[in-house]
Design an enzyme around this catalytic site. Sequence first.
Site, PDB file in Angstrom:
ATOM      1  CB  CYS A  35     -34.983   4.180   0.388  1.00 48.02           C
ATOM      2  SG  CYS A  35     -35.549   2.375  -0.733  1.00 48.02           S
ATOM      3  N   GLY A  92     -29.828   4.997  -2.808  1.00 48.63           N
ATOM      4  CA  GLY A  92     -31.139   4.137  -3.954  1.00 48.63           C
ATOM      5  C   GLY A  92     -30.518   4.754  -5.421  1.00 48.63           C
ATOM      6  CG  ASN A 152     -34.096   4.606   4.650  1.00 52.19           C
ATOM      7  OD1 ASN A 152     -33.649   5.426   5.125  1.00 52.19           O
ATOM      8  ND2 ASN A 152     -34.291   3.965   3.675  1.00 52.19           N
ATOM      9  N   GLY A 153     -36.325   2.004   5.316  1.00 51.70           N
ATOM     10  CA  GLY A 153     -36.297   1.088   6.123  1.00 51.70           C
ATOM     11  C   GLY A 153     -36.850   0.192   5.649  1.00 51.70           C
ATOM     12  CE1 TYR A 162     -20.009   2.265   0.559  1.00 54.17           C
ATOM     13  CE2 TYR A 162     -22.671   1.826   1.423  1.00 54.17           C
ATOM     14  CZ  TYR A 162     -21.188   2.248   0.770  1.00 54.17           C
ATOM     15  OH  TYR A 162     -21.604   1.618  -1.253  1.00 54.17           O
TER      16      TYR A 162
HETATM   17  P1  AMP Z   1     -16.687  -6.458  -0.138  1.00 52.85           P
HETATM   18  O1  AMP Z   1     -15.716  -6.924  -1.122  1.00 52.85           O
HETATM   19  O2  AMP Z   1     -17.586  -6.835   0.069  1.00 52.85           O
HETATM   20  O3  AMP Z   1     -15.392  -6.170   1.208  1.00 52.85           O
HETATM   21  O4  AMP Z   1     -16.759  -4.823   0.261  1.00 52.85           O
HETATM   22  C1  AMP Z   1     -16.381  -3.667   0.927  1.00 52.85           C
HETATM   23  C2  AMP Z   1     -16.705  -2.348   0.349  1.00 52.85           C
HETATM   24  O5  AMP Z   1     -17.779  -1.934  -0.134  1.00 52.85           O
HETATM   25  C3  AMP Z   1     -16.222  -1.214   1.010  1.00 52.85           C
HETATM   26  O6  AMP Z   1     -14.733  -0.496  -0.020  1.00 52.85           O
HETATM   27  C4  AMP Z   1     -16.851  -0.602   1.685  1.00 52.85           C
HETATM   28  O7  AMP Z   1     -17.264   0.872   0.797  1.00 52.85           O
HETATM   29  C5  AMP Z   1     -18.665  -1.414   0.424  1.00 52.85           C
HETATM   30  N1  AMP Z   1     -19.308  -1.370   0.833  1.00 52.85           N
HETATM   31  C6  AMP Z   1     -19.818  -1.819   2.740  1.00 52.85           C
HETATM   32  N2  AMP Z   1     -21.444  -1.640   2.862  1.00 52.85           N
HETATM   33  C7  AMP Z   1     -21.994  -1.467   1.254  1.00 52.85           C
HETATM   34  C8  AMP Z   1     -23.025  -1.224   1.011  1.00 52.85           C
HETATM   35  N3  AMP Z   1     -23.829  -1.382   2.410  1.00 52.85           N
HETATM   36  N4  AMP Z   1     -23.252  -1.442  -0.258  1.00 52.85           N
HETATM   37  C9  AMP Z   1     -22.477  -1.208  -1.082  1.00 52.85           C
HETATM   38  N5  AMP Z   1     -21.006  -1.314  -1.366  1.00 52.85           N
HETATM   39  C10 AMP Z   1     -20.723  -2.013   0.421  1.00 52.85           C
END
Ligand code: AMP
Length: 485
Positions: free
Chosen positions: A22, A48, A122-123, A268
């Site tokens: 968040c 979020g 947030n957390g 990220y």
């Molecule tokens: P995956 O298909 O699960 O390996 O997704 C990796 C992708 O998800 C990468 O392009 C990241 O930018 C993105 N990503 C990494 N962490 C998150 C997160 N917590 N929420 C949404 N997207 C994420």
Amino acid sequence: MKAWGSEISEGDSFARSWRDECGVFGVWNHPQASRLSYLGLFAIQHRGQESTGIVALDGQAHHIKKGLGLVADVFDEQTLNALPGTSAIGHVRYSTTGMNSLNNAQPLTAHLFNGPVAVAHNGNIVNAEPLKQELREQGSIFQGSNDTEIILHMIARNPSSDLLQCLKGALERLEGAYSLTVLSHKALFAARDPMGFRPLVLGQLEEKFNDRPTYVVASETCAFDLIGARFVREIEPGEIFWVDETGEHSIFLEKKRSTSRCVFEHVYFARPDSVVFGESVYEVRKRAGQILARETAVDIDMVIPVPDSGVPAAIGYANESGKPFELGIIRNHYIGRTFIQPQQSIRDFGVKIKLNPQMAVLKGKRVVVVDDSLVRGTTSRKIVGLVRSAGAKEVHLRIAAPPTRSPCYYGVDTPEKSQLIAANQSLESIRQFVGADTLGYLSLNGLKSAVRGESGGYCSACFDGKYPTELFGLDAKPKGNIRGI
Ligand code: AMP
């Protein structure tokens, strides 16, 4: 890949299975407090997208607007006009604890012994369950299923009539991650857990009102840029900062812990134009890309990012390798909530709804594709497939983070361990799964040097499984809120 302010429809085959946590915001002493909050929330929308809210305080009265959806969808002229007052707090939410519902939308509000109080969080509080149980036994009734309500209940049950003491008493009992804004009719509070998992920053506007400064608090500095506020400093881990009629004040919680700032904010979450934990996110990501290039060098023709979140690391990779940076994949930014999925009978657009590989750039080339992280591997597999389908001769996947091996319990809604590909498979079998010619990750030491945290101070539990707190049985339970891609 981040959904920068846009959202992905439920049926999107590219929908993420876990989300950002968040974002919080707060204003003290400004005649347009709710409008500033609106702008601030807009800037941190990436943290979020499921619900949002603003609570403004006008004398003794709370004015509240909360809704499901994006900031731009929930607020309009009329709703902002109905939020008068010179102080306000706001929130953007993706549920890390509790289902997404209006009951869980924040800020949460209550009328306590000495007036109205609103909290935005947030957390993730890791001892939420035992605390809730204790509070229930004492008669508390919970309206929603989030962990933030605990804070209000603990404030309400404290016999002291001083809100600061009540808040401090409540926070002393929490374990885990919290960056909070709290608003009463007398003060705006900003508090951060003693380990400092999530960011929280303090700013001021240049102009004064009634000869007093306007204070702003936000999850990320990019919110200050939008409203023209000056970054003053971070709220320190374990600090309760507050501003009231008499000026600004600060105390520290008695509980001392070593700092555990979330390294994934840099990998990220945070916007690249923010300064998080004292470091420019953009520069950290670029450094990560440079180190990645040194650690996983390969003979190639060009470097391409997975847009958008892989871009800074790909720039770093290209600079270090001396190979050209090219936009081999173009992203469509306009996939909103209302996007109608094409029927299977027309065509399975899949990942192409969002990303289009450029044949003119990729055909016959040996490319390195840089992404910020690889979690389940399903996204990378699709992206590698796209790049090949556009004629690339070799596709080398490079990840600007170490393998994600353990779920987060501090506010990042990650899939459970069984779904984390690196927790269960070798590098070679992941490479085969994603279909790349070679696969390389940034080492944990490489990431630590990129964030300049060699001496510690970061939580990297998602990469090394070293949880800096007790987990109160959370690791034994299935993780909630996991949606399949
Ligand atoms: P995956 O298909 O699960 O390996 O997704 C990796 C992708 O998800 C990468 O392009 C990241 O930018 C993105 N990503 C990494 N962490 C998150 C997160 N917590 N929420 C949404 N997207 C994420």
